[in-house]
Design a protein around this motif. Structure first.
Motif, PDB file in Angstrom:
ATOM      1  N   ALA A  46       0.774  -1.311  -0.001  1.00  0.00           N
ATOM      2  CA  ALA A  46       0.074   0.020  -0.074  1.00  0.00           C
ATOM      3  C   ALA A  46       0.844   1.332   0.030  1.00  0.00           C
ATOM      4  CB  ALA A  46      -1.087   0.016   1.301  1.00  0.00           C
ATOM      5  N   GLN A  47       1.888   1.388   0.684  1.00  0.00           N
ATOM      6  CA  GLN A  47       2.897   2.407   0.844  1.00  0.00           C
ATOM      7  C   GLN A  47       3.580   2.614  -0.604  1.00  0.00           C
ATOM      8  OE1 GLN A  47       5.250   0.921   4.043  1.00  0.00           O
ATOM      9  NE2 GLN A  47       4.069   2.223   5.733  1.00  0.00           N
ATOM     10  N   GLU A  48       3.778   1.513  -1.224  1.00  0.00           N
ATOM     11  CA  GLU A  48       4.318   1.379  -2.450  1.00  0.00           C
ATOM     12  C   GLU A  48       3.419   2.211  -3.509  1.00  0.00           C
ATOM     13  OE1 GLU A  48       6.758  -1.528  -5.210  1.00  0.00           O
ATOM     14  OE2 GLU A  48       4.651  -1.876  -5.071  1.00  0.00           O
ATOM     15  N   ILE A  49       2.064   1.836  -3.316  1.00  0.00           N
ATOM     16  CA  ILE A  49       1.050   2.276  -4.558  1.00  0.00           C
ATOM     17  C   ILE A  49       0.996   3.667  -4.101  1.00  0.00           C
ATOM     18  CG2 ILE A  49      -1.350   2.288  -4.894  1.00  0.00           C
ATOM     19  CD1 ILE A  49      -1.275  -0.730  -4.288  1.00  0.00           C
ATOM     20  N   VAL A  50       0.906   4.140  -3.023  1.00  0.00           N
ATOM     21  CA  VAL A  50       0.931   5.570  -2.582  1.00  0.00           C
ATOM     22  C   VAL A  50       2.074   6.410  -3.172  1.00  0.00           C
ATOM     23  CG1 VAL A  50       0.815   7.336  -0.622  1.00  0.00           C
ATOM     24  CG2 VAL A  50      -0.577   5.291  -0.514  1.00  0.00           C
ATOM     25  N   ALA A  51       2.975   5.957  -2.891  1.00  0.00           N
ATOM     26  CA  ALA A  51       4.454   6.654  -3.509  1.00  0.00           C
ATOM     27  C   ALA A  51       4.482   6.742  -4.859  1.00  0.00           C
ATOM     28  CB  ALA A  51       5.489   5.879  -2.790  1.00  0.00           C
ATOM     29  N   GLY A  52       3.735   5.912  -5.670  1.00  0.00           N
ATOM     30  CA  GLY A  52       3.620   5.898  -7.340  1.00  0.00           C
ATOM     31  C   GLY A  52       2.440   6.815  -7.746  1.00  0.00           C
ATOM     32  N   LEU A  53       1.577   7.245  -6.701  1.00  0.00           N
ATOM     33  CA  LEU A  53       0.629   8.194  -7.322  1.00  0.00           C
ATOM     34  C   LEU A  53       1.091   9.367  -7.252  1.00  0.00           C
ATOM     35  CD1 LEU A  53      -2.398   6.641  -5.159  1.00  0.00           C
ATOM     36  CD2 LEU A  53      -2.135   6.537  -7.923  1.00  0.00           C
ATOM     37  N   PRO A  54       0.610  10.618  -8.178  1.00  0.00           N
ATOM     38  CA  PRO A  54       0.832  11.880  -7.816  1.00  0.00           C
ATOM     39  C   PRO A  54       0.695  12.472  -6.607  1.00  0.00           C
ATOM     40  CG  PRO A  54      -0.604  11.550  -9.796  1.00  0.00           C
ATOM     41  CD  PRO A  54      -0.491  10.300  -8.997  1.00  0.00           C
ATOM     42  N   ASP A  55       1.775  13.457  -6.386  1.00  0.00           N
ATOM     43  CA  ASP A  55       1.920  13.791  -4.982  1.00  0.00           C
ATOM     44  C   ASP A  55       0.533  14.560  -4.346  1.00  0.00           C
ATOM     45  OD1 ASP A  55       3.669  14.536  -2.964  1.00  0.00           O
ATOM     46  OD2 ASP A  55       3.485  16.781  -3.260  1.00  0.00           O
ATOM     47  N   GLY A  56       0.232  14.075  -3.213  1.00  0.00           N
ATOM     48  CA  GLY A  56      -0.810  14.502  -2.488  1.00  0.00           C
ATOM     49  C   GLY A  56      -1.980  13.851  -2.790  1.00  0.00           C
ATOM     50  N   VAL A  57      -2.023  12.868  -3.736  1.00  0.00           N
ATOM     51  CA  VAL A  57      -3.390  12.123  -4.296  1.00  0.00           C
ATOM     52  C   VAL A  57      -3.638  10.895  -3.523  1.00  0.00           C
ATOM     53  CG1 VAL A  57      -4.332  11.020  -6.204  1.00  0.00           C
ATOM     54  CG2 VAL A  57      -2.884  12.988  -6.676  1.00  0.00           C
ATOM     55  N   GLY A  58      -2.420  10.157  -3.350  1.00  0.00           N
ATOM     56  CA  GLY A  58      -2.931   8.822  -2.516  1.00  0.00           C
ATOM     57  C   GLY A  58      -2.710   9.280  -1.102  1.00  0.00           C
ATOM     58  N   TYR A  59      -3.772   8.597  -0.284  1.00  0.00           N
ATOM     59  CA  TYR A  59      -3.764   8.690   1.115  1.00  0.00           C
ATOM     60  C   TYR A  59      -4.222   7.290   1.897  1.00  0.00           C
ATOM     61  CZ  TYR A  59      -5.086  10.648   5.729  1.00  0.00           C
ATOM     62  OH  TYR A  59      -5.253  10.841   6.833  1.00  0.00           O
ATOM     63  N   MET A  60      -3.430   7.018   2.800  1.00  0.00           N
ATOM     64  CA  MET A  60      -3.689   5.875   3.710  1.00  0.00           C
ATOM     65  C   MET A  60      -4.286   6.169   5.085  1.00  0.00           C
ATOM     66  SD  MET A  60      -0.380   3.598   2.971  1.00  0.00           S
ATOM     67  CE  MET A  60      -0.827   2.558   4.402  1.00  0.00           C
ATOM     68  N   LEU A  61      -5.500   5.442   5.306  1.00  0.00           N
ATOM     69  CA  LEU A  61      -6.183   5.879   6.388  1.00  0.00           C
ATOM     70  C   LEU A  61      -5.552   5.207   7.746  1.00  0.00           C
ATOM     71  CD1 LEU A  61      -9.537   5.361   4.676  1.00  0.00           C
ATOM     72  CD2 LEU A  61      -9.016   7.416   5.885  1.00  0.00           C
ATOM     73  N   GLN A  62      -4.547   4.106   7.414  1.00  0.00           N
ATOM     74  CA  GLN A  62      -3.767   3.659   8.555  1.00  0.00           C
ATOM     75  C   GLN A  62      -4.728   3.110   9.514  1.00  0.00           C
ATOM     76  OE1 GLN A  62      -0.880   2.905   8.008  1.00  0.00           O
ATOM     77  NE2 GLN A  62       0.426   4.731   7.189  1.00  0.00           N
ATOM     78  N   GLN A  63      -5.563   2.161   9.253  1.00  0.00           N
ATOM     79  CA  GLN A  63      -6.787   1.790  10.340  1.00  0.00           C
ATOM     80  C   GLN A  63      -5.905   1.025  11.532  1.00  0.00           C
ATOM     81  OE1 GLN A  63      -8.215  -2.299   9.331  1.00  0.00           O
ATOM     82  NE2 GLN A  63      -7.475  -2.023   7.206  1.00  0.00           N
ATOM     83  N   PHE A  64      -4.646   0.464  11.321  1.00  0.00           N
ATOM     84  CA  PHE A  64      -4.040  -0.111  12.432  1.00  0.00           C
ATOM     85  C   PHE A  64      -3.259   0.952  13.519  1.00  0.00           C
ATOM     86  CE2 PHE A  64      -3.857  -3.359   9.246  1.00  0.00           C
ATOM     87  CZ  PHE A  64      -4.203  -4.413   9.813  1.00  0.00           C
ATOM     88  N   GLU A  65      -3.032   2.374  13.212  1.00  0.00           N
ATOM     89  CA  GLU A  65      -2.844   3.319  13.869  1.00  0.00           C
ATOM     90  C   GLU A  65      -3.459   4.432  13.978  1.00  0.00           C
ATOM     91  OE1 GLU A  65       0.845   5.201  11.478  1.00  0.00           O
ATOM     92  OE2 GLU A  65       1.043   3.183  11.572  1.00  0.00           O
TER      93      GLU A  65
END
Length: 301
Positions: free
Chosen positions: A80-99
């Motif tokens: 998931a972190q890799e996917i976010v990093a591959g999206l345009p800056d500021g577009v991808g967002y992780m809700l981070q349910q574990f934290e």
């Protein structure tokens, strides 16, 4: 979690892409809300998660990316972190349910009050599995009390029991306990994510009960036969709750059942039933039906 992110201006419908690792249930909720509000949703999950869960996610419009089973949720998190990093800056967002603190917050505001109301304040023991840790943490904070979250103590001596797979006793170890037997993969989907979630407040746990996958499956089957079609994580939780009840006569024990059994028919525990279902064949009909019209060799079959 989506509400809180929107309030803080961290995400915007139609622009933000929600990316999240999940073992299934939270992912289904995220996919549902994302579709309703107009977010693209990409979910990563271990390849061992059931086909039914994948189908639900896809049907709700989410994109699903599978990760190696050997890496459990940490592998899905890395992807998931890799996917976010591959999206345009500021577009991808992780809700981070574990934290994400909003995870426990919603249980302080909803599940905890519901249990307190429905038991008329008579609950003595809470038994809950740990996926992200949000449920057991939020409920315990509401009932035991939490100065940090402005929750006055309703029953400070509530006994909180967390349940985890015996084959992956990370929470037990984090609490200073000893692991039992071989450690590694397990068959209790939705629990034992391969990490100790940051959302989980270990100080609120009075006991951690490990349940072996075999025992969880046996209890799941027993619950189905009593009219409760639940998933294997629910079987693990009820198995632990039964053990707690035996040790706690006269106490009111509340166990959280978090899953529907229909999401698990491709789980290994149902392999024999699936084989039996696949082997069923049609049977001839009585008179006046002519069974030759339905592929049988004679009118009577």
């Amino acid at each position: 979690m989506i509400d809180e992110a929107e309030k803080q201006g961290l995400i915007e419908p139609g622009k933000s892409v929600l990316v999240e690792p999940t073992s299934g249930n939270t992912g289904i909720a995220l996919a549902f809300i994302a579709r309703e509000r107009g977010y693209r949703c990409i979910l990563t999950m271990p390849e061992t998660m059931s086909i039914e869960r994948r189908l639900m996610l896809l049907a709700l419009g989410a994109e699903v990316v599978l990760t190696p089973k050997e890496t459990a949720v940490p592998g899905a998190l890395a992807k998931a972190q890799e996917i976010v990093a591959g999206l345009p800056d500021g577009v991808g967002y992780m809700l981070q349910q574990f934290e994400n603190p909003a995870n426990a917050k919603i249980h302080r505001e909803s599940t905890g009050p519901e249990i307190w109301r429905d038991t008329e304040g008579q609950i003595d023991i809470l038994v809950s599995g740990v996926g992200t840790g949000g449920t057991v943490t939020g409920i315990s904070q509401y009932i035991k009390g939490s100065k940090e979250h402005n929750c006055p103590p309703l029953k400070s001596d509530l006994y909180t029991v967390a349940v985890e797979p015996m084959e992956q006793m990370l929470i037990t170890a984090a609490k200073g306990g000893d692991k039992i037997g071989p450690q590694g993969p397990h068959r209790i989907q939705g629990m034992g994510a391969g990490l100790v979630p940051k959302v989980l407040d270990l100080d609120l746990l009075d006991e951690v009960v490990p349940v072996h996958s075999d025992d969880a499956q046996t209890m799941t089957s027993n619950l189905w036969l009593t009219g409760l079609p639940v998933g294997v994580s629910s079987g693990a939780i009820v198995s632990a709750a039964v053990d707690v009840c035996r040790r706690s006569p006269g106490k009111m024990v509340v166990a959280i059942i978090p899953s529907f059994g229909e999401r698990y028919f491709t789980h290994p525990m149902y392999a024999q039933l699936k084989e039996k279902a696949d082997g069923l064949t049609k049977q001839p009909l009585p008179e006046p039906f002519d069974n030759t019209e339905y592929g049988f060799p004679t009118p009577r079959g």
